[in-house]
Design a protein around this motif. Structure first.
Motif, mmCIF file in Angstrom:
data_model
loop_
_atom_site.group_PDB
_atom_site.id
_atom_site.type_symbol
_atom_site.label_atom_id
_atom_site.label_comp_id
_atom_site.label_asym_id
_atom_site.label_seq_id
_atom_site.Cartn_x
_atom_site.Cartn_y
_atom_site.Cartn_z
ATOM 1 N N SER A 32 -55.688 -99.210 -42.797
ATOM 2 C CA SER A 32 -55.192 -100.472 -43.309
ATOM 3 C C SER A 32 -54.730 -100.291 -44.750
ATOM 4 O O SER A 32 -55.200 -99.400 -45.455
ATOM 5 N N SER A 33 -53.832 -101.164 -45.177
ATOM 6 C CA SER A 33 -53.381 -101.137 -46.567
ATOM 7 C C SER A 33 -53.447 -102.559 -47.122
ATOM 8 O O SER A 33 -53.253 -103.534 -46.396
ATOM 9 N N PHE A 34 -53.747 -102.637 -48.407
ATOM 10 C CA PHE A 34 -53.882 -103.921 -49.083
ATOM 11 C C PHE A 34 -53.077 -103.881 -50.364
ATOM 12 O O PHE A 34 -53.082 -102.898 -51.083
ATOM 13 N N ASN A 35 -52.422 -104.999 -50.655
ATOM 14 C CA ASN A 35 -51.612 -105.131 -51.847
ATOM 15 C C ASN A 35 -52.015 -106.452 -52.502
ATOM 16 O O ASN A 35 -51.649 -107.519 -52.012
ATOM 17 N N ARG A 36 -52.807 -106.405 -53.577
ATOM 18 C CA ARG A 36 -53.362 -107.609 -54.190
ATOM 19 C C ARG A 36 -53.146 -107.607 -55.691
ATOM 20 O O ARG A 36 -53.124 -106.561 -56.330
ATOM 21 N N THR A 37 -53.034 -108.808 -56.241
ATOM 22 C CA THR A 37 -53.011 -108.990 -57.682
ATOM 23 C C THR A 37 -54.293 -109.692 -58.083
ATOM 24 O O THR A 37 -54.635 -110.737 -57.523
ATOM 25 N N LEU A 38 -55.012 -109.095 -59.031
ATOM 26 C CA LEU A 38 -56.272 -109.669 -59.517
ATOM 27 C C LEU A 38 -56.034 -110.304 -60.878
ATOM 28 O O LEU A 38 -55.399 -109.717 -61.750
ATOM 29 N N SER A 39 -56.561 -111.492 -61.072
ATOM 30 C CA SER A 39 -56.420 -112.171 -62.355
ATOM 31 C C SER A 39 -57.442 -111.625 -63.349
ATOM 32 O O SER A 39 -58.210 -110.721 -63.036
ATOM 33 N N ASP A 40 -57.451 -112.200 -64.552
ATOM 34 C CA ASP A 40 -58.461 -111.803 -65.552
ATOM 35 C C ASP A 40 -59.847 -112.022 -64.963
ATOM 36 O O ASP A 40 -60.139 -113.089 -64.425
ATOM 37 N N LEU A 41 -60.693 -111.019 -65.078
ATOM 38 C CA LEU A 41 -62.049 -111.071 -64.528
ATOM 39 C C LEU A 41 -62.049 -111.452 -63.052
ATOM 40 O O LEU A 41 -62.987 -112.053 -62.554
ATOM 41 N N GLY A 42 -60.986 -111.078 -62.357
ATOM 42 C CA GLY A 42 -60.847 -111.407 -60.943
ATOM 43 C C GLY A 42 -61.558 -110.397 -60.065
ATOM 44 O O GLY A 42 -61.861 -109.274 -60.470
ATOM 45 N N ALA A 43 -61.819 -110.810 -58.828
ATOM 46 C CA ALA A 43 -62.493 -109.939 -57.870
ATOM 47 C C ALA A 43 -61.947 -110.230 -56.474
ATOM 48 O O ALA A 43 -61.433 -111.319 -56.206
ATOM 49 N N TYR A 44 -62.069 -109.245 -55.608
ATOM 50 C CA TYR A 44 -61.620 -109.387 -54.222
ATOM 51 C C TYR A 44 -62.473 -108.473 -53.350
ATOM 52 O O TYR A 44 -62.766 -107.340 -53.725
ATOM 53 N N THR A 45 -62.869 -108.977 -52.187
ATOM 54 C CA THR A 45 -63.675 -108.196 -51.245
ATOM 55 C C THR A 45 -62.844 -107.909 -50.004
ATOM 56 O O THR A 45 -62.225 -108.813 -49.446
ATOM 57 N N ILE A 46 -62.855 -106.663 -49.592
ATOM 58 C CA ILE A 46 -62.154 -106.234 -48.382
ATOM 59 C C ILE A 46 -63.207 -105.833 -47.357
ATOM 60 O O ILE A 46 -64.009 -104.931 -47.607
#
Length: 146
Positions: A32-46
């Motif tokens: 799989s591939s992911f393309n994300r933009t994280l903001s200041d102090l941002g987080a993302y769980t895959i």
């Protein structure tokens, strides 16, 4: 004569199991591939499927991002990356990848691949045992035939 056939069958079966194990243990079982933009102090769980094998993570980020590989709540690996990165883990059983960054926005591209290397140990062990037992039986047949 029956012992000869049994020993040759075990040897041939063991030899045939070696390439089968090679092809099965190098099979990609998740990609799989992911393309994300994280903001200041941002987080993302895959979320990733939980498999026994090699987890390979490659990608690019334009700012400093911390990547954590998790097995439920247990941290398996944490790595701070910037630019091109690549790392792999073996037999990890991970089920999530957590991305978080600092005070700058970041764009992250991830390519995740899981290779089915969990079968490798079992397949080569069984193939070796079959060949060794076949050779022992073949030697026993040679001794009895003299």
């Amino acid at each position: 004569m029956k012992l000869l056939y049994i020993s040759l069958f075990l040897i041939i079966l063991g030899i045939l199991l070696i390439p089968i194990t090679y092809f099965v243990s190098n099979e990609v079982i998740y990609k799989s591939s992911f393309n994300r933009t994280l903001s200041d102090l941002g987080a993302y769980t895959i979320s990733i499927p939980q498999y026994q094998g090699d987890l390979v993570v490659k990608g690019y980020t334009n700012s400093s991002v911390t990547i954590e590989v998790l097995k439920y709540l247990e941290l398996i690996k944490s790595e701070e990356v910037n630019g091109n990165f690549s790392f792999s883990l073996t037999d990890n059983n991970a089920n999530a990848i957590f991305l978080h960054n600092g005070y700058n926005p970041a764009h992250v591209y991830l390519f995740i691949k899981i290779i089915n290397s969990g079968f490798q140990g079992i397949g080569y062990t069984i193939a070796s045992l079959l060949i060794v037992i076949g050779l022992i039986l073949f030697g026993y047949y040679r001794v009895l035939s003299k």
